[in-house]
Design a protein around this motif. Structure first.
Motif, mmCIF file in Angstrom:
data_model
loop_
_atom_site.group_PDB
_atom_site.id
_atom_site.type_symbol
_atom_site.label_atom_id
_atom_site.label_comp_id
_atom_site.label_asym_id
_atom_site.label_seq_id
_atom_site.Cartn_x
_atom_site.Cartn_y
_atom_site.Cartn_z
ATOM 1 N N ARG A 54 0.843 -1.191 0.000
ATOM 2 C CA ARG A 54 0.000 0.000 0.000
ATOM 3 C C ARG A 54 0.883 1.248 0.000
ATOM 4 N N ALA A 55 0.318 2.365 -0.462
ATOM 5 C CA ALA A 55 1.061 3.618 -0.511
ATOM 6 C C ALA A 55 0.204 4.767 -0.007
ATOM 7 N N ALA A 56 0.890 5.778 0.496
ATOM 8 C CA ALA A 56 0.233 7.024 0.889
ATOM 9 C C ALA A 56 1.079 8.174 0.381
ATOM 10 N N ILE A 57 0.423 9.175 -0.160
ATOM 11 C CA ILE A 57 1.091 10.407 -0.575
ATOM 12 C C ILE A 57 0.705 11.477 0.429
ATOM 13 N N ASP A 58 1.716 12.030 1.084
ATOM 14 C CA ASP A 58 1.488 13.084 2.080
ATOM 15 C C ASP A 58 0.376 12.692 3.054
ATOM 16 N N HIS A 59 0.451 11.445 3.553
ATOM 17 C CA HIS A 59 -0.435 10.897 4.588
ATOM 18 C C HIS A 59 -1.845 10.571 4.116
ATOM 19 N N VAL A 60 -2.043 10.481 2.801
ATOM 20 C CA VAL A 60 -3.353 10.107 2.256
ATOM 21 C C VAL A 60 -3.182 8.834 1.437
ATOM 22 N N HIS A 61 -3.929 7.791 1.774
ATOM 23 C CA HIS A 61 -3.848 6.532 1.046
ATOM 24 C C HIS A 61 -4.216 6.751 -0.419
ATOM 25 N N VAL A 62 -3.428 6.125 -1.305
ATOM 26 C CA VAL A 62 -3.653 6.291 -2.745
ATOM 27 C C VAL A 62 -3.529 4.954 -3.467
ATOM 28 N N LYS A 63 -4.008 4.928 -4.673
ATOM 29 C CA LYS A 63 -3.893 3.759 -5.553
ATOM 30 C C LYS A 63 -2.606 3.885 -6.365
ATOM 31 N N PRO A 64 -2.148 2.786 -6.979
ATOM 32 C CA PRO A 64 -0.898 2.815 -7.754
ATOM 33 C C PRO A 64 -0.888 3.830 -8.897
ATOM 34 N N GLU A 65 -2.052 4.134 -9.453
ATOM 35 C CA GLU A 65 -2.091 5.074 -10.576
ATOM 36 C C GLU A 65 -2.102 6.543 -10.132
ATOM 37 N N ALA A 66 -2.004 6.788 -8.830
ATOM 38 C CA ALA A 66 -2.002 8.163 -8.322
ATOM 39 C C ALA A 66 -0.764 8.920 -8.794
ATOM 40 N N SER A 67 -0.969 10.179 -9.130
ATOM 41 C CA SER A 67 0.111 11.040 -9.610
ATOM 42 C C SER A 67 1.042 11.450 -8.470
ATOM 43 N N LEU A 68 2.327 11.553 -8.794
ATOM 44 C CA LEU A 68 3.323 12.019 -7.839
ATOM 45 C C LEU A 68 3.468 13.540 -7.856
ATOM 46 N N ALA A 69 2.804 14.209 -8.772
ATOM 47 C CA ALA A 69 2.940 15.661 -8.922
ATOM 48 C C ALA A 69 2.662 16.369 -7.599
ATOM 49 N N GLY A 70 3.601 17.157 -7.148
ATOM 50 C CA GLY A 70 3.453 17.926 -5.927
ATOM 51 C C GLY A 70 3.667 17.159 -4.639
ATOM 52 N N ALA A 71 3.919 15.866 -4.713
ATOM 53 C CA ALA A 71 4.089 15.051 -3.505
ATOM 54 C C ALA A 71 5.385 15.402 -2.786
ATOM 55 N N ARG A 72 5.304 15.462 -1.470
ATOM 56 C CA ARG A 72 6.497 15.685 -0.652
ATOM 57 C C ARG A 72 6.979 14.383 -0.010
ATOM 58 N N GLU A 73 6.026 13.502 0.316
ATOM 59 C CA GLU A 73 6.385 12.257 0.996
ATOM 60 C C GLU A 73 5.528 11.113 0.459
ATOM 61 N N ILE A 74 6.176 9.991 0.202
ATOM 62 C CA ILE A 74 5.481 8.761 -0.195
ATOM 63 C C ILE A 74 5.818 7.718 0.849
ATOM 64 N N ALA A 75 4.804 7.090 1.409
ATOM 65 C CA ALA A 75 5.004 6.026 2.378
ATOM 66 C C ALA A 75 4.526 4.709 1.779
ATOM 67 N N PHE A 76 5.281 3.649 2.076
ATOM 68 C CA PHE A 76 4.930 2.306 1.595
ATOM 69 C C PHE A 76 4.791 1.379 2.799
ATOM 70 N N PHE A 77 3.759 0.555 2.789
ATOM 71 C CA PHE A 77 3.512 -0.341 3.907
ATOM 72 C C PHE A 77 2.723 -1.554 3.438
ATOM 73 N N PRO A 78 2.824 -2.657 4.187
ATOM 74 C CA PRO A 78 2.051 -3.855 3.832
ATOM 75 C C PRO A 78 0.575 -3.643 4.154
ATOM 76 N N PRO A 79 -0.274 -4.542 3.648
ATOM 77 C CA PRO A 79 -1.703 -4.442 3.963
ATOM 78 C C PRO A 79 -1.916 -4.493 5.471
ATOM 79 N N MET A 80 -2.926 -3.786 5.908
ATOM 80 C CA MET A 80 -3.243 -3.753 7.348
ATOM 81 C C MET A 80 -4.566 -4.468 7.563
ATOM 82 N N THR A 81 -4.686 -5.058 8.723
ATOM 83 C CA THR A 81 -5.951 -5.705 9.071
ATOM 84 C C THR A 81 -6.521 -5.030 10.295
ATOM 85 N N GLY A 82 -7.803 -5.051 10.404
ATOM 86 C CA GLY A 82 -8.466 -4.472 11.575
ATOM 87 C C GLY A 82 -8.722 -5.533 12.610
ATOM 88 N N GLY A 83 -9.136 -5.107 13.748
ATOM 89 C CA GLY A 83 -9.388 -6.102 14.770
ATOM 90 C C GLY A 83 -10.317 -5.653 15.818
#
Length: 83
Positions: A54-83
């Motif tokens: 999974r990815a987030a651009i500037d703390h907002v979850h995004v899909k792979p086709e999301a544009s990087l334009a204007g992004a300051r930070e990209i975070a990558f993480f594995p899928p999360m589960t709730g509980g």
């Protein structure tokens, strides 16, 4: 651009965060992942099944086709589960 990695993505790459000069051809999150995979074996292992990372651009979850334009930070993480 600042890249941040969490959980097993971080463990496989070997760093928690880094600042990189993203090539101009990398216009989307998917493009960035493809570029990262070519950097070395750790990145290749971390993104071997890019569809589950999974990815987030500037703390907002995004899909792979999301544009990087204007992004300051990209975070990558594995899928999360709730509980």
């Amino acid at each position: 651009m600042k890249l941040v990695y969490f959980a097993w993505v971080r463990e496989r790459i070997g760093v928690a965060e880094e600042t990189v000069e993203v090539p101009h051809e990398a216009r989307t999150v998917a493009d960035l992942v493809n570029w990262l995979r070519g950097r070395d074996e750790g990145y290749e292992m971390a993104f071997e099944n890019a569809a589950i990372v999974r990815a987030a651009i500037d703390h907002v979850h995004v899909k792979p086709e999301a544009s990087l334009a204007g992004a300051r930070e990209i975070a990558f993480f594995p899928p999360m589960t709730g509980g």
